[in-house]
Design an enzyme around this catalytic site. Structure first.
Site, PDB file in Angstrom:
ATOM      1  N   GLU A   1      28.231  36.465  46.009  1.00 36.14           N
ATOM      2  CA  GLU A   1      29.248  37.520  46.068  1.00 36.14           C
ATOM      3  C   GLU A   1      28.923  38.638  45.075  1.00 36.14           C
ATOM      4  O   GLU A   1      29.053  39.822  45.379  1.00 36.14           O
ATOM      5  CB  GLU A   1      30.614  36.891  45.745  1.00 36.14           C
ATOM      6  CG  GLU A   1      31.795  37.825  45.936  1.00 36.14           C
ATOM      7  CD  GLU A   1      33.128  37.114  45.702  1.00 36.14           C
ATOM      8  OE1 GLU A   1      33.108  35.937  45.266  1.00 36.14           O
ATOM      9  OE2 GLU A   1      34.167  37.734  45.962  1.00 36.14           O
TER      10      GLU A   1
ATOM     11  N   ASP B   1      39.609  44.319  42.162  1.00 33.61           N
ATOM     12  CA  ASP B   1      40.927  43.738  41.888  1.00 33.61           C
ATOM     13  C   ASP B   1      41.371  43.692  40.433  1.00 33.61           C
ATOM     14  O   ASP B   1      42.456  44.127  40.089  1.00 33.61           O
ATOM     15  CB  ASP B   1      40.974  42.299  42.422  1.00 33.61           C
ATOM     16  CG  ASP B   1      40.591  42.209  43.894  1.00 33.61           C
ATOM     17  OD1 ASP B   1      40.396  43.263  44.533  1.00 33.61           O
ATOM     18  OD2 ASP B   1      40.489  41.078  44.399  1.00 33.61           O
TER      19      ASP B   1
HETATM   20  C1  2M8 Z   1      38.263  40.478  46.785  1.00 34.97           C
HETATM   21  O1  2M8 Z   1      39.635  40.729  46.982  1.00 34.97           O
HETATM   22  C2  2M8 Z   1      40.542  39.799  47.591  1.00 34.97           C
HETATM   23  C3  2M8 Z   1      41.862  40.533  47.823  1.00 34.97           C
HETATM   24  O2  2M8 Z   1      41.636  41.593  48.714  1.00 34.97           O
HETATM   25  C4  2M8 Z   1      40.819  38.553  46.758  1.00 34.97           C
HETATM   26  O3  2M8 Z   1      40.287  38.435  45.644  1.00 34.97           O
HETATM   27  O4  2M8 Z   1      41.564  37.711  47.250  1.00 34.97           O
HETATM   28  C5  2M8 Z   1      37.618  41.795  46.324  1.00 34.97           C
HETATM   29  O5  2M8 Z   1      36.320  41.571  45.853  1.00 34.97           O
HETATM   30  C6  2M8 Z   1      37.608  42.793  47.474  1.00 34.97           C
HETATM   31  O6  2M8 Z   1      36.907  43.949  47.102  1.00 34.97           O
HETATM   32  C7  2M8 Z   1      36.977  42.189  48.722  1.00 34.97           C
HETATM   33  O7  2M8 Z   1      37.139  43.076  49.796  1.00 34.97           O
HETATM   34  C8  2M8 Z   1      37.591  40.833  49.084  1.00 34.97           C
HETATM   35  C9  2M8 Z   1      36.811  40.116  50.196  1.00 34.97           C
HETATM   36  O8  2M8 Z   1      35.428  40.102  49.911  1.00 34.97           O
HETATM   37  O9  2M8 Z   1      37.622  39.972  47.944  1.00 34.97           O
END
Ligand code: 2M8
Length: 414
Positions: free
Chosen positions: A388, A158
């Site tokens: 994470e 992101d």
């Molecule tokens: C993170 O992204 C989401 C948006 O899609 C967020 O920050 O709200 C990123 O690490 C992404 O790669 C990942 O798929 C998601 C859920 O783990 O979180």
């Protein structure tokens, strides 16, 4: 008996919401696209029925034009922003309006090899092929072989420094109130900044105003990056789709996919920059290379049988970046401007990125480097738990805990 494997399985049970797995409780209460593909590969090791379910539930969110969205909102939750009312996609099952790296077909091939259930693989193969075609028509309308992202969230990385220059051109004004929930779950120092969020939502507003029509979005997009990590994942997915097409006697599909694969192979090779010892993305608005030093430049290892010289240069550069770190591989080159070892995609080590790199290193004959990275990743998880991601300097587990893709990666890497 490895108790960490038991713990990894327990995490996947805890994060199960009825045949699909949330990335982690509260912070991410829905089904995410590439998270589910990684999780399905984890399940494929011991419960192929559940692995199929994971992919089947993701496909419930597929759009008529073939796109598989980055989030499927199977059931409501007020612990995440932006939810369905911000996306305004009007899809029957609420979904976001953008996509994520196409790991799906890579997972499907692995699952088919483990389960051999043609009746369940075939409909998923059809869905994957439809999505594959969408990538090339919607995100490479000029047929360059590289696919473009219209939103940083599509990369999965992101707030990577790779977007800093392009994102700075996107205004911070929004029609939608930005009411962040993420910073209520984890330390704000580990998350993207407010300014990033305003730009992320500005882009959502623009695309919603285009009615989520790919051609109109392509025309209006103020952020358009022909991206090397996503394109490399797409090529690996293309190889796996071609394999499945041949296995199922779909010779026309196989020929179509092979042509796309070959074009993309050549396009990726053209993005090699010997002076940087990395591959680079291209900013389609400015026409310039994206030179920011991030992990994306090494991901082509996954999808190409590279010349010895290129593979050696990549591995050498990876060693330079990893020197003295407690946990490799950093998502930004340590020490450069923009490097922040705890802030999300601006430096930390992520188990799923390591998984892709390990596969790529093995493919290119660098088994020692692969083994080193594998050990670094599993040791970090054993010490800190299924976080994470990890601070590469201190090794500290950061972000959300009890994280599904870290659990899947651990099982896969053991
Ligand atoms: C993170 O992204 C989401 C948006 O899609 C967020 O920050 O709200 C990123 O690490 C992404 O790669 C990942 O798929 C998601 C859920 O783990 O979180």
């Amino acid at each position: 008996m490895n108790t960490h494997i038991d713990e990894a399985k327990r995490i996947l049970v805890t994060n199960d919401r009825g045949g699909y797995t949330v990335p982690t409780d509260r912070l991410y209460p829905f089904q995410w696209n590439w998270d589910s593909a990684f999780v399905a590969m984890g399940f494929a090791l011991y419960d192929t029925d559940r692995a199929y379910r994971e992919l089947e539930r993701l496909v419930e969110g597929q759009w008529a034009d073939g796109m598989i969205p980055h989030i499927v909102f199977h059931q409501p939750s007020d612990t995440y922003f932006p939810g369905p009312s911000v996306w305004r996609t009007r899809h029957t099952i609420p979904t976001s309006g953008i996509t994520q790296p196409p790991v799906f077909a890579i997972a499907l091939r692995k699952l088919h090899e483990a389960a051999g259930n043609k009746d369940r693989t075939l409909p998923l193969y059809e869905a994957a092929l439809k999505w594959h075609r969408w990538w090339y028509s919607a995100r490479d309308p000029e047929g360059t072989g590289l696919v473009a992202l219209l939103h940083p969230w599509e990369s999965g990385s992101d707030n990577s420094p790779a977007w800093d220059v392009a994102l700075a051109r996107v205004p911070t004004t929004t029609d939608t109130p930005v009411v962040r929930k993420d910073t209520g779950h984890v330390n704000a120092e580990m998350r993207p900044r407010d300014e990033d969020y305003r730009r992320f939502i500005h882009l959502v507003d623009i695309y919603a105003a285009c009615g989520w029509d790919p051609a109109r979005q392509w025309e209006k997009a103020p952020f358009k990056i022909a991206e090397i990590q996503t394109t490399a994942i797409l090529l690996k997915a293309g190889e796996d789709l071609e394999y499945l097409a041949r296995l199922f006697g779909r010779t026309e599909d196989a020929a179509e996919i092979a042509t796309l694969n070959e074009r993309t192979r050549q396009a990726i090779l053209a993005q090699w920059r010997p002076a940087l010892s990395r591959f680079v993305s291209r900013d389609l608005i400015s026409g310039e290379d994206v030179e920011a030093a991030t992990q994306a430049g090494f991901i082509p290892l996954l999808a190409l049988d590279l010349d010895r010289q290129i593979a050696d240069a990549l591995v050498h550069e990876m060693k330079v970046w990893s020197k003295g770190l407690r946990v490799a591989f950093p998502t930004t080159k340590p020490g450069i401007a923009g490097w922040e070892p705890k802030r999300y995609w601006r430096g930390p080590a992520w188990a799923i990125i390591n998984w892709l790199l390990i596969d790529g290193l093995k493919r290119n004959g660098h088994t020692e480097a692969a083994e080193e990275l594998r050990k670094s990743t599993t040791a970090a998880i054993e010490t800190e738990g299924f976080a994470e991601y990890f601070d590469p300097i201190t090794g500290e587990g950061c972000g959300g805990l009890g994280f599904s893709w870290t659990a899947a990666a651990y099982m896969w890497l053991m």
